[in-house]
Design a protein around this motif. Sequence first.
Motif, PDB file in Angstrom:
ATOM      1  N   ALA A   1       0.814  -1.221   0.000  1.00  0.00           N
ATOM      2  CA  ALA A   1       0.000   0.000   0.000  1.00  0.00           C
ATOM      3  C   ALA A   1       0.846   1.269   0.000  1.00  0.00           C
ATOM      4  CB  ALA A   1      -0.922  -0.014   1.220  1.00  0.00           C
ATOM      5  N   ARG A   2       1.991   1.221   0.673  1.00  0.00           N
ATOM      6  CA  ARG A   2       2.830   2.423   0.758  1.00  0.00           C
ATOM      7  C   ARG A   2       3.430   2.798  -0.590  1.00  0.00           C
ATOM      8  NH1 ARG A   2       8.014   0.553   0.710  1.00  0.00           N
ATOM      9  NH2 ARG A   2       8.328  -1.626   1.317  1.00  0.00           N
ATOM     10  N   LYS A   3       3.540   1.819  -1.519  1.00  0.00           N
ATOM     11  CA  LYS A   3       4.118   2.109  -2.827  1.00  0.00           C
ATOM     12  C   LYS A   3       3.058   2.237  -3.909  1.00  0.00           C
ATOM     13  CE  LYS A   3       7.786   0.305  -4.368  1.00  0.00           C
ATOM     14  NZ  LYS A   3       8.811  -0.625  -4.887  1.00  0.00           N
ATOM     15  N   ALA A   4       1.994   1.501  -3.777  1.00  0.00           N
ATOM     16  CA  ALA A   4       0.869   1.486  -4.736  1.00  0.00           C
ATOM     17  C   ALA A   4       1.203   0.754  -6.030  1.00  0.00           C
ATOM     18  CB  ALA A   4       0.379   2.896  -5.048  1.00  0.00           C
ATOM     19  N   VAL A   5       2.424   0.937  -6.532  1.00  0.00           N
ATOM     20  CA  VAL A   5       2.817   0.256  -7.777  1.00  0.00           C
ATOM     21  C   VAL A   5       4.228  -0.305  -7.636  1.00  0.00           C
ATOM     22  CG1 VAL A   5       1.373   1.699  -9.261  1.00  0.00           C
ATOM     23  CG2 VAL A   5       3.744   2.350  -8.827  1.00  0.00           C
ATOM     24  N   PHE A   6       4.511  -1.327  -8.453  1.00  0.00           N
ATOM     25  CA  PHE A   6       5.864  -1.860  -8.553  1.00  0.00           C
ATOM     26  C   PHE A   6       6.626  -1.062  -9.604  1.00  0.00           C
ATOM     27  CE2 PHE A   6       3.783  -5.835  -7.012  1.00  0.00           C
ATOM     28  CZ  PHE A   6       4.588  -6.045  -5.900  1.00  0.00           C
ATOM     29  N   ASP A   7       7.866  -0.712  -9.286  1.00  0.00           N
ATOM     30  CA  ASP A   7       8.714  -0.041 -10.265  1.00  0.00           C
ATOM     31  C   ASP A   7       9.466  -1.083 -11.088  1.00  0.00           C
ATOM     32  OD1 ASP A   7       8.045   2.507  -9.311  1.00  0.00           O
ATOM     33  OD2 ASP A   7       9.542   2.357  -7.711  1.00  0.00           O
ATOM     34  N   TYR A   8       9.903  -0.671 -12.267  1.00  0.00           N
ATOM     35  CA  TYR A   8      10.696  -1.538 -13.141  1.00  0.00           C
ATOM     36  C   TYR A   8      11.978  -0.793 -13.503  1.00  0.00           C
ATOM     37  CZ  TYR A   8       6.333  -4.102 -13.335  1.00  0.00           C
ATOM     38  OH  TYR A   8       5.202  -4.811 -12.985  1.00  0.00           O
ATOM     39  N   PRO A   9      12.916  -0.749 -12.554  1.00  0.00           N
ATOM     40  CA  PRO A   9      14.119   0.078 -12.721  1.00  0.00           C
ATOM     41  C   PRO A   9      15.070  -0.380 -13.822  1.00  0.00           C
ATOM     42  CG  PRO A   9      14.342  -1.337 -10.807  1.00  0.00           C
ATOM     43  CD  PRO A   9      12.926  -1.479 -11.279  1.00  0.00           C
ATOM     44  N   PHE A  10      15.027  -1.669 -14.157  1.00  0.00           N
ATOM     45  CA  PHE A  10      15.955  -2.162 -15.174  1.00  0.00           C
ATOM     46  C   PHE A  10      15.547  -1.741 -16.588  1.00  0.00           C
ATOM     47  CE2 PHE A  10      15.924  -5.514 -11.783  1.00  0.00           C
ATOM     48  CZ  PHE A  10      17.118  -5.121 -11.201  1.00  0.00           C
ATOM     49  N   SER A  11      14.262  -1.555 -16.784  1.00  0.00           N
ATOM     50  CA  SER A  11      13.753  -1.231 -18.117  1.00  0.00           C
ATOM     51  C   SER A  11      13.170   0.172 -18.222  1.00  0.00           C
ATOM     52  CB  SER A  11      12.653  -2.230 -18.504  1.00  0.00           C
ATOM     53  OG  SER A  11      11.578  -2.152 -17.576  1.00  0.00           O
ATOM     54  N   GLY A  12      12.800   0.746 -17.091  1.00  0.00           N
ATOM     55  CA  GLY A  12      12.150   2.047 -17.114  1.00  0.00           C
ATOM     56  C   GLY A  12      10.690   1.977 -17.518  1.00  0.00           C
ATOM     57  N   LEU A  13      10.111   0.787 -17.532  1.00  0.00           N
ATOM     58  CA  LEU A  13       8.697   0.636 -17.886  1.00  0.00           C
ATOM     59  C   LEU A  13       7.818   1.280 -16.807  1.00  0.00           C
ATOM     60  CD1 LEU A  13       8.737  -3.101 -19.035  1.00  0.00           C
ATOM     61  CD2 LEU A  13       8.350  -1.118 -20.504  1.00  0.00           C
ATOM     62  N   PRO A  14       6.628   1.743 -17.181  1.00  0.00           N
ATOM     63  CA  PRO A  14       5.715   2.333 -16.190  1.00  0.00           C
ATOM     64  C   PRO A  14       5.355   1.326 -15.103  1.00  0.00           C
ATOM     65  CG  PRO A  14       4.999   2.837 -18.434  1.00  0.00           C
ATOM     66  CD  PRO A  14       6.080   1.806 -18.557  1.00  0.00           C
ATOM     67  N   GLY A  15       5.152   1.817 -13.903  1.00  0.00           N
ATOM     68  CA  GLY A  15       4.831   0.939 -12.787  1.00  0.00           C
ATOM     69  C   GLY A  15       3.444   0.332 -12.897  1.00  0.00           C
ATOM     70  N   THR A  16       3.257  -0.792 -12.220  1.00  0.00           N
ATOM     71  CA  THR A  16       1.962  -1.481 -12.214  1.00  0.00           C
ATOM     72  C   THR A  16       1.639  -1.937 -10.789  1.00  0.00           C
ATOM     73  OG1 THR A  16       3.037  -3.608 -12.706  1.00  0.00           O
ATOM     74  CG2 THR A  16       2.195  -2.328 -14.579  1.00  0.00           C
ATOM     75  N   PRO A  17       0.356  -2.068 -10.458  1.00  0.00           N
ATOM     76  CA  PRO A  17      -0.010  -2.511  -9.112  1.00  0.00           C
ATOM     77  C   PRO A  17       0.249  -3.995  -8.880  1.00  0.00           C
ATOM     78  CG  PRO A  17      -1.968  -2.175 -10.448  1.00  0.00           C
ATOM     79  CD  PRO A  17      -0.827  -1.666 -11.248  1.00  0.00           C
ATOM     80  N   TYR A  18       0.407  -4.767  -9.975  1.00  0.00           N
ATOM     81  CA  TYR A  18       0.672  -6.194  -9.865  1.00  0.00           C
ATOM     82  C   TYR A  18       1.896  -6.546 -10.711  1.00  0.00           C
ATOM     83  CZ  TYR A  18      -4.107  -6.576  -8.044  1.00  0.00           C
ATOM     84  OH  TYR A  18      -5.252  -6.427  -7.314  1.00  0.00           O
ATOM     85  N   ARG A  19       2.560  -7.636 -10.329  1.00  0.00           N
ATOM     86  CA  ARG A  19       3.649  -8.161 -11.149  1.00  0.00           C
ATOM     87  C   ARG A  19       3.800  -9.658 -10.877  1.00  0.00           C
ATOM     88  NH1 ARG A  19       9.195  -5.936  -8.124  1.00  0.00           N
ATOM     89  NH2 ARG A  19       8.999  -7.281  -6.280  1.00  0.00           N
ATOM     90  N   LEU A  20       4.460 -10.322 -11.770  1.00  0.00           N
ATOM     91  CA  LEU A  20       4.697 -11.760 -11.632  1.00  0.00           C
ATOM     92  C   LEU A  20       5.752 -12.002 -10.551  1.00  0.00           C
ATOM     93  CD1 LEU A  20       3.839 -14.463 -12.957  1.00  0.00           C
ATOM     94  CD2 LEU A  20       5.840 -14.238 -14.458  1.00  0.00           C
ATOM     95  N   THR A  21       5.541 -13.001  -9.728  1.00  0.00           N
ATOM     96  CA  THR A  21       6.512 -13.332  -8.685  1.00  0.00           C
ATOM     97  C   THR A  21       7.779 -13.911  -9.299  1.00  0.00           C
ATOM     98  OG1 THR A  21       5.553 -15.538  -8.439  1.00  0.00           O
ATOM     99  CG2 THR A  21       4.733 -13.821  -6.962  1.00  0.00           C
TER     100      THR A  21
END
Length: 412
Positions: free
Chosen positions: A298-318
Amino acid sequence: MAKTAHRIFAHEMRKISHPVFMDVAKYWMTVPAANFPSGISTSVNARDPVGLNRRVYRDVKESLLGESSAELGSFDLMNKGITILADEVRLISKARGEFEIIIDDVDGGIVDGAHTARIIAEANVTSAIPPEQYVEVYIRTNIVGSMITNIARGLNTSLQVAPKSIYNIDGVFDWLKEEISDQSYCELVSWKESDDGEYDVRDLVSVLELFNVIDFDNSEPKQPISAYEKWSKVLDNFAKDFEEHRGNSLGDSKYYKLRHLLKDALVLMDHIRRDFLEMHNQAGGAAGKLNIVEQAPARKAVFDYPFSGLPGTPYRLTKGATYPILNAFRNFVEIDEDSGEACWRGGFKKVLQAWKKLGPDLVAETYRATREIGRNPDTIGKNRQHWVSLHKTVRLAVLQDQLKALQKNTAK
């Protein structure tokens, strides 16, 4: 290399020559804790002096300040003391017990007892250390090369030191650091146990292992499952390989030969973790309900993708579900005949195109695996047959493309 000088006032000092290493001298000093100098480098210490709120370190501070049940003046009898690697110890005044120690701030300094030194320094700022409290200071001079690492390993045993911390001191990760030094995410990587990075050096090493075509030939069924299943094994293999090729033969290191794949492989990993959701949903699924998908805190709301610079998403694959898919793209890696180094077959752009094309099939296979093998991402990440199945899917596509290219060239 920067060298600094520090003054120490000792109640008593003894100097002992080493029976084997004639250039090495050992100094033993009993020093008033209130007079121990602050600011001595800890670069050779396996642990940075952090985490002082642990109970064991709070007890040390209470003992130092005379706030525990221990008798005042017994601090040096209960504490291991501080060990310093120095270039030189100079006598300034025998009458005052004053010495000056010269330290190389990169290859010297406190090798053991950094937490004790930090506790003393903080106590000297905020509290009055009783004059009855002393600390034992052990100084070693002319310690060079691998002896530094071995001493750091040998002395730091009261709390187990993470292997990566020892490897970091030994320079095992130096070329990895250099490889990603131009990337913004370089600062996000934890190289030793006290680093507060979002990613671990073992993430980098395990990703390299997934594309290790030297040990895992694409024509064979063997898969690098240990990259997910057992980080410690892969890290030890990486360090062993480095040690065997340290110095001028680093170019023969198998992991070093894979280095140009690393940044691209991390980009591909980001794409897989992010795109999986959309691909699954487009096929009629509900990614948010899959156990192999994680939701951002909740504190982040989205996952970042620092390696690619892709826009963040609330879900990601484990990670457990990501690694078998990422591993399948090892089929696009080959060893260049001229340089002997690993490269992408057809370039990395082609690999990303292949992910977009093959992704839906790999996503579907992964979803089926959750129904047949188990919904737990750890179960998926450790299932050998699942790894083999995904690898075969991509391998078949690569072989078909190669066959088409061959037929096209033959027709000409």
